[in-house]
Structures are given as C-alpha cells and as structure tokens.
Design a protein around this motif. Structure first.
Motif, mmCIF file in Angstrom:
data_model
loop_
_atom_site.group_PDB
_atom_site.id
_atom_site.type_symbol
_atom_site.label_atom_id
_atom_site.label_comp_id
_atom_site.label_asym_id
_atom_site.label_seq_id
_atom_site.Cartn_x
_atom_site.Cartn_y
_atom_site.Cartn_z
ATOM 1 N N ASN A 7 -8.391 -4.866 -7.493
ATOM 2 C CA ASN A 7 -7.498 -3.698 -7.451
ATOM 3 C C ASN A 7 -7.165 -3.305 -6.024
ATOM 4 O OD1 ASN A 7 -7.415 -3.553 -10.221
ATOM 5 N ND2 ASN A 7 -9.155 -2.161 -10.367
ATOM 6 N N ALA A 8 -8.156 -3.419 -5.136
ATOM 7 C CA ALA A 8 -7.900 -3.093 -3.727
ATOM 8 C C ALA A 8 -6.874 -4.038 -3.145
ATOM 9 C CB ALA A 8 -9.208 -3.168 -2.932
ATOM 10 N N GLN A 9 -6.975 -5.336 -3.513
ATOM 11 C CA GLN A 9 -6.000 -6.319 -3.023
ATOM 12 C C GLN A 9 -4.599 -5.985 -3.546
ATOM 13 O OE1 GLN A 9 -7.949 -10.094 -4.078
ATOM 14 N NE2 GLN A 9 -7.562 -10.729 -1.971
ATOM 15 N N LEU A 10 -4.503 -5.626 -4.828
ATOM 16 C CA LEU A 10 -3.191 -5.296 -5.413
ATOM 17 C C LEU A 10 -2.561 -4.085 -4.725
ATOM 18 C CD1 LEU A 10 -3.918 -5.812 -9.231
ATOM 19 C CD2 LEU A 10 -2.430 -7.192 -7.760
ATOM 20 N N LEU A 11 -3.415 -3.068 -4.493
ATOM 21 C CA LEU A 11 -2.900 -1.859 -3.846
ATOM 22 C C LEU A 11 -2.495 -2.127 -2.393
ATOM 23 C CD1 LEU A 11 -5.417 0.740 -5.314
ATOM 24 C CD2 LEU A 11 -2.990 0.554 -5.824
ATOM 25 N N LEU A 12 -3.247 -3.006 -1.733
ATOM 26 C CA LEU A 12 -2.916 -3.332 -0.342
ATOM 27 C C LEU A 12 -1.543 -3.989 -0.240
ATOM 28 C CD1 LEU A 12 -6.315 -4.619 1.136
ATOM 29 C CD2 LEU A 12 -4.936 -2.749 2.019
ATOM 30 N N ARG A 13 -1.189 -4.786 -1.272
ATOM 31 C CA ARG A 13 0.109 -5.465 -1.235
ATOM 32 C C ARG A 13 1.272 -4.460 -1.309
ATOM 33 N NH1 ARG A 13 -1.277 -10.144 -5.611
ATOM 34 N NH2 ARG A 13 -2.774 -11.298 -4.302
ATOM 35 N N THR A 14 1.054 -3.368 -2.011
ATOM 36 C CA THR A 14 2.140 -2.397 -2.185
ATOM 37 C C THR A 14 2.129 -1.286 -1.131
ATOM 38 O OG1 THR A 14 0.745 -1.141 -3.701
ATOM 39 C CG2 THR A 14 2.230 -2.777 -4.681
ATOM 40 N N ALA A 15 0.987 -1.105 -0.461
ATOM 41 C CA ALA A 15 0.879 -0.027 0.531
ATOM 42 C C ALA A 15 1.491 -0.451 1.856
ATOM 43 C CB ALA A 15 -0.584 0.366 0.717
ATOM 44 N N ALA A 16 2.117 0.498 2.496
ATOM 45 C CA ALA A 16 2.684 0.229 3.815
ATOM 46 C C ALA A 16 1.574 0.247 4.848
ATOM 47 C CB ALA A 16 3.723 1.289 4.144
ATOM 48 N N LYS A 17 1.655 -0.679 5.836
ATOM 49 C CA LYS A 17 0.564 -0.799 6.814
ATOM 50 C C LYS A 17 0.401 0.452 7.665
ATOM 51 C CE LYS A 17 0.233 -5.781 7.225
ATOM 52 N NZ LYS A 17 0.216 -6.934 8.117
ATOM 53 N N GLY A 18 1.446 1.162 7.835
ATOM 54 C CA GLY A 18 1.341 2.372 8.653
ATOM 55 C C GLY A 18 0.829 3.561 7.867
ATOM 56 N N ASP A 19 0.735 3.421 6.561
ATOM 57 C CA ASP A 19 0.296 4.521 5.713
ATOM 58 C C ASP A 19 -1.221 4.709 5.813
ATOM 59 O OD1 ASP A 19 1.542 6.205 3.361
ATOM 60 O OD2 ASP A 19 -0.514 5.641 2.812
ATOM 61 N N ARG A 20 -1.644 5.990 5.686
ATOM 62 C CA ARG A 20 -3.074 6.288 5.802
ATOM 63 C C ARG A 20 -3.892 5.609 4.689
ATOM 64 N NH1 ARG A 20 -6.466 10.399 3.942
ATOM 65 N NH2 ARG A 20 -8.222 10.834 5.359
ATOM 66 N N SER A 21 -3.235 5.501 3.506
ATOM 67 C CA SER A 21 -3.957 4.890 2.384
ATOM 68 C C SER A 21 -4.243 3.396 2.623
ATOM 69 C CB SER A 21 -3.137 5.054 1.089
ATOM 70 O OG SER A 21 -1.887 4.402 1.224
ATOM 71 N N TYR A 22 -3.412 2.752 3.457
ATOM 72 C CA TYR A 22 -3.642 1.329 3.729
ATOM 73 C C TYR A 22 -4.995 1.101 4.419
ATOM 74 C CZ TYR A 22 -2.785 -3.462 5.206
ATOM 75 O OH TYR A 22 -2.890 -4.806 5.385
ATOM 76 N N LYS A 23 -5.304 2.013 5.376
ATOM 77 C CA LYS A 23 -6.587 1.879 6.081
ATOM 78 C C LYS A 23 -7.765 2.129 5.129
ATOM 79 C CE LYS A 23 -9.067 3.245 10.229
ATOM 80 N NZ LYS A 23 -10.293 3.259 9.538
ATOM 81 N N LEU A 24 -7.546 3.157 4.244
ATOM 82 C CA LEU A 24 -8.634 3.434 3.291
ATOM 83 C C LEU A 24 -8.847 2.270 2.343
ATOM 84 C CD1 LEU A 24 -7.766 7.167 2.433
ATOM 85 C CD2 LEU A 24 -9.645 6.330 3.866
ATOM 86 N N LEU A 25 -7.746 1.663 1.890
ATOM 87 C CA LEU A 25 -7.847 0.510 0.989
ATOM 88 C C LEU A 25 -8.477 -0.696 1.717
ATOM 89 C CD1 LEU A 25 -4.384 0.799 -0.838
ATOM 90 C CD2 LEU A 25 -6.656 1.071 -1.865
ATOM 91 N N SER A 26 -8.133 -0.843 2.999
ATOM 92 C CA SER A 26 -8.727 -1.949 3.783
ATOM 93 C C SER A 26 -10.241 -1.780 3.894
ATOM 94 C CB SER A 26 -8.112 -1.993 5.183
ATOM 95 O OG SER A 26 -6.759 -2.314 5.103
ATOM 96 N N ASP A 27 -10.674 -0.525 4.105
ATOM 97 C CA ASP A 27 -12.127 -0.263 4.179
ATOM 98 C C ASP A 27 -12.807 -0.579 2.845
ATOM 99 O OD1 ASP A 27 -11.922 0.483 6.764
ATOM 100 O OD2 ASP A 27 -11.904 2.646 6.371
ATOM 101 N N ILE A 28 -12.121 -0.157 1.724
ATOM 102 C CA ILE A 28 -12.688 -0.439 0.399
ATOM 103 C C ILE A 28 -12.827 -1.952 0.200
ATOM 104 C CG2 ILE A 28 -12.235 -0.324 -2.096
ATOM 105 C CD1 ILE A 28 -10.877 2.388 -1.546
ATOM 106 N N TYR A 29 -11.789 -2.688 0.609
ATOM 107 C CA TYR A 29 -11.815 -4.136 0.399
ATOM 108 C C TYR A 29 -12.894 -4.815 1.262
ATOM 109 C CZ TYR A 29 -10.326 -8.956 0.078
ATOM 110 O OH TYR A 29 -10.311 -10.308 -0.127
#
Length: 549
Positions: free
Chosen positions: A347-369
C-alpha cells in the motif's frame, strides 16, 4: 733268620697285619660315607639357600646335578609338574638328554610318572630293554638309561610334580640314599611352591600397577599430610611430573588447604566430590579414604577427571535448545508479521506512485516504506540466524556474518549511545564453515562488548569491528576483532571466561555460556578465540579462522 723276617713272622702268627688292613678299609669306607653325607647335606642346604626368584629351575637342576655326580653315577635329571590335571615335562638336565619336548603331556595310560603321582610313593625302576612296559621306556632306551629313581614332590598332602634321576648303571640305593632323596624332594617342593606363590603375588602386583598406569583419568595416592605418594601416567603427563620430585598435592593444584578434599576425608573418613577449576580446565575430583584392618585411615586415593569438553558440549546443547526455541518463535512471528507487513509495504508503494514528491505526505509514505523494509530485513535475519537446519560447512564470508548480525542488533546497540566502528577487509578470503554458527560467535562478542560498556560512564562508548587476513606458520588466517573501551576483565578471570557457566555479569544478565559456546564453534572450524584486556580500558576479542586454501 734276620730280625726283619722274624718280625713279619710274628705279625702273621699274631694277626696284627690283618687287623691293620681291616681297620684301614673300615676307616676309608667311613670317610667315604661321611663325604657322601656332607655332600647330601650340602645339596639340601644349597637348594634352600640358592633357590630364589632370581634362580631358574634349570639353573637349580644343573647345580644339583653337578653335586650329585660327585657321589652318584647319574646321567640325567628331569622335573615334571602337575598343572590343571595334567603332568607336563618342564625341565631336563643336561639339555642333550632331552627326548620328549618341554611341555610334553604325559598320558596317564602306561606312564611310570603318573604311577608315582597316583601312588604318592617313590619308585625305583630297573629298565628292561627287552620288555617295554611304560611310555617312558623309549626315552631310557634311546639314552641308554638302565635305572631310574622317581620321587614325588609333595606339598600339603598333594603331589605337585615328579623328580626323575636316571643312571646308565644298574644302581642300588640304600635306605639312607632314599631318605636323602625324599628330604631333598620335600625341600624342593617347598621351594617351588614358594616361588609359585611369590610369582602369583608378583604377577598380581604387576597387573595392578599396569592397570593403575593405564587408566586414562588422573589418579593420585597421597598421605594424610597431602604428600603425593604415587600417581599414574595420565597425571604425570597432565602435570608434567617427574618421578624424583616430591610434590605436595595442594600446591600442585593451587588449592587452599582449608578447602582441601584431603583434609575433609581425614576428618570425615568419607568419600568426597568436588568440581575444581585450574589451568583453564574444569575437573571432577573424587577422593576416597584407604583404611587398614582396624578401620584407620592411612592414605587417600584421589581421582581427577577432566570434564571441560563435556561441559562445553552441555553448554552447546543448552544454547542449541535456546536457539531452537527462538527459531520456533521467530518462525511464528514471521508468519504473523509477514502478511500485514506485505500489505503495509504494498500500500505504501501504491500511495508513493500517486503522491507528488514535493508533498508532505510523500515523505511520510517514504518513511513508512523504509521502516517496513527494515522490519522485513530484521525478520529475515532473525529467521536466518535461528534456522535449525543441520550445520553444513560450505564457503562463507566472515564479513557477511558480521553484516547479518549488525542488521539484527546494530540499531539496538546504537540506541544505547554506543558507536559502532566497522572496518571490514573487502578482499578477505572465504572460510570453510557455517555462516549461522560464525554469526553466533559475532553476536556473542558484540553482546559482551555492549554489556561491558553499559556500566561505564565515559563520554564516548565505542565498539570496533575489524576483519583482516594474516599469515602465520605458513598458513593463512582470517581474523575478526571486536574491541570495546568498556570496563575490561580482571587478570584472574581471563583464564576462566571460556569455562561454561562462568560469568562476571550481574545475576540475570548472563548465563556464562556465550564465550564457551563461541570457543567450541571456533575450534570446530579449526580456529580459536584469543582475548586481551585491561581493567578500566576495555577488551579485544580476536576470532581466528583458517582461510580457505
């Protein structure tokens, strides 16, 4: 008639000449008898005095034969002994008069010798060459023996043998001669029996001493003051003892006399058991009192058995049991965690594909992954480390074992403000071994280093891990060094730390098995573990394994 002729005439008429001649003949006969008696006494005396353990029966027969020949015309003397219901020819003198071989078993049927044994009586036998009555006749005929005197050797009412005296002349023995031979044979029987008993004691003593020497465990016989009276070859080899050295048992084992098993046995008169540690070995000590007929203790037997290897194997079994339990737990945990972890990572990988790299959620998803990946690696390392497969030896890398263990406990160590400095030689040779077992050594060394640093109040706590290779004794080795700047080890404990169940950690902190198991694994790989330490400054443990050729 001249005066001389007249005197002769008077002697003849009065019988004086005849009396003188008769007197001299009787005197000569008496002298001969006396000489014979003296010789007989000398023979019996010689047998009594000279027949000892150093004189063989052959030598004794020769001695008797030579003396008998001065008074009797004998040609042969032989001895046959009873053994296990058999009558065996044992000795013949002179050697050229041997007919039947030594050890010849006389058959009871038609045997003159057996006739003597069964009757317990002397037999004087005149050989008739025209009539063969006994099996011994062929011997006498071959050697020209005309008369034989056979005398039984009787001891405590039982015939133990037969002495045979042969002559080429037709002999006539008077009563004195027969009495002499019977006395001689009685004395001979006593001497032979004494020699047999002495040899039995000697053989028994020799067997006991050989058994004492052959026992693979160490045995000491000590007196009540602890002075060593005797020890076997195992003790001699272990302690490098020399026979002439007088040793004190307590000094030899560096033992406090107040805790001495010798003192305890003297006080209680009962066996004792102790487990002692010396020269980096663990030994079982058992002591037993030696009592005399009055139940007074006069010596102590101490039996020492080196059980170091046994304890090491027991420790490995304990450790293996723990690992087996960990393995089962790890397998269960992995099974339970892998499914949700897979979902988290997916799920983290799927969300990372749709999240923009500059978005705050991208960093949170990267940490989760990344944390999920790390969890998966830890689970895999735990499973690998605790795998209960049979340990197969194959080419493996010490560096890889280090990385696996650091992946397992590296973060845990760092969280305790301990710096891990890693210096691995990337060109390090492989070793032939089992990576799980080598990893277990690395794990034990790192945990010990961490524990040594926990109690230290120093600004910088460091564990250094280094691998490298070296050549020694024309052989290449792979080295792993784990160094810490912790509390170090007291000098008196350095010889003990590899003993199973020995620990300097506080209760509940360590079992005392880690280093002993690690050393056992290293030795199973053809290597060893060495340690240097300074109290207050730290320790360095060096694992040394042979590089694959």
């Amino acid at each position: 008639m001249k005066a001389r002729d007249r005197q002769q005439m008077i002697n003849l008429l009065t019988g004086v000449q005849s009396s003188k001649k008769s007197y001299y003949n009787e005197l000569k006969k008496t002298v001969i008898e006396l000489k014979k008696k003296n010789m007989q006494l000398e023979i019996i005396n010689d047998v009594t005095k000279s027949f000892n353990i150093d004189m063989s029966i052959d030598e004794m027969l020769k001695n008797v034969f030579d003396k008998l020949q001065t008074i009797l015309p004998i040609e042969r003397i032989s001895l046959s002994m009873c053994e296990n219901e058999k009558l065996l020819l044992t000795n013949v003198y002179p050697p050229h008069s041997l007919y039947f071989p030594i050890g010849f078993d006389f058959s009871k049927k038609r045997s003159l010798y057996w006739k003597v044994v069964e009757s317990l009586e002397k037999v004087f036998y005149q050989v008739d060459f025209d009539k063969e009555s006994y099996i011994e006749d062929e011997v006498y005929e071959s050697l020209g023996i005309r008369s034989v005197l056979l005398v039984p050797l009787v001891r405590k009412g039982k015939v133990i043998g037969v002495l045979s005296i042969g002559s080429k002349q037709i002999m006539e023995y008077d009563e004195d001669d027969l009495t002499f031979f019977q006395q001689f044979c009685d004395q001979l029987a006593v001497c032979i029996e004494n020699a047999r008993l002495y040899n039995e004691v000697l053989t028994s003593k020799k067997e006991w001493e050989e058994t004492f020497r052959a026992v693979s465990e160490m045995i000491f016989v000590v007196d009540l003051e602890g002075n060593i009276l005797k020890y076997n070859d195992a003790a001699k080899e272990f302690f490098q003892l020399h026979q002439r050295e007088k040793q004190d048992f307590h000094q030899l084992l560096s033992m406090d006399i107040h805790h001495s098993p010798v003192l305890q046995i003297v006080q209680t008169k009962k066996p004792v058991y102790q487990e002692i540690h010396f020269q980096k070995r663990i030994c079982e000590l058992r002591g037993y009192p030696v009592l005399n007929e009055k139940e007074h203790i006069y010596a102590i037997i101490v039996y020492i058995n080196d059980i170091t290897e046994k304890r090491r194997i027991e420790a490995q079994l304990v450790q293996s049991g723990k690992l087996a339990a960990i393995g089962e737990m790890a397998a269960g945990i992995a099974h339970e965690l892998n499914n949700p972890l897979t979902a988290i990572l997916g799920n983290a990988q799927l969300l990372l594909r749709t999240a923009a790299k500059g978005d705050r959620s991208y960093k949170l998803l990267s940490d989760i992954y990344s944390c999920g990946r790390r969890c998966k690696t830890i689970i895999q390392n735990l499973l690998t480390f605790s795998r209960q497969d049979e340990y197969m030896f194959e080419d493996c890398s010490v560096n890889e074992a280090v990385e696996q263990v650091l992946g397992l406990i590296g973060d845990q160590i760092r969280k305790q403000n301990i710096i891990i400095q890693k210096k691995l030689d990337r060109s390090l040779e492989l070793v032939e071994g089992n990576i799980q077992q080598i990893g277990q050594i690395v794990l034990n060394l790192l945990i010990n280093a961490k524990d040594a640093l926990e109690e230290m109040d120093i600004p910088e706590k460091v564990i250094s891990i280094e691998t490298k290779s070296m050549a020694e004794d024309e052989k290449k080795w792979v080295l792993l060094m784990v160094q810490d700047n912790g509390k170090g080890i007291e000098k008196q404990y350095l010889q003990e730390i590899f003993n199973p169940f020995f620990t300097t950690k506080r209760p509940g902190k360590g079992t005392g098995l880690g280093l002993s198991v690690s050393l056992g694994i290293a030795q199973a790989h053809g290597g060893t573990i060495e340690v240097t330490s300074q109290p207050g400054k730290g320790s360095t443990f060096m694992l040394k394994l042979p590089a694959k050729q």
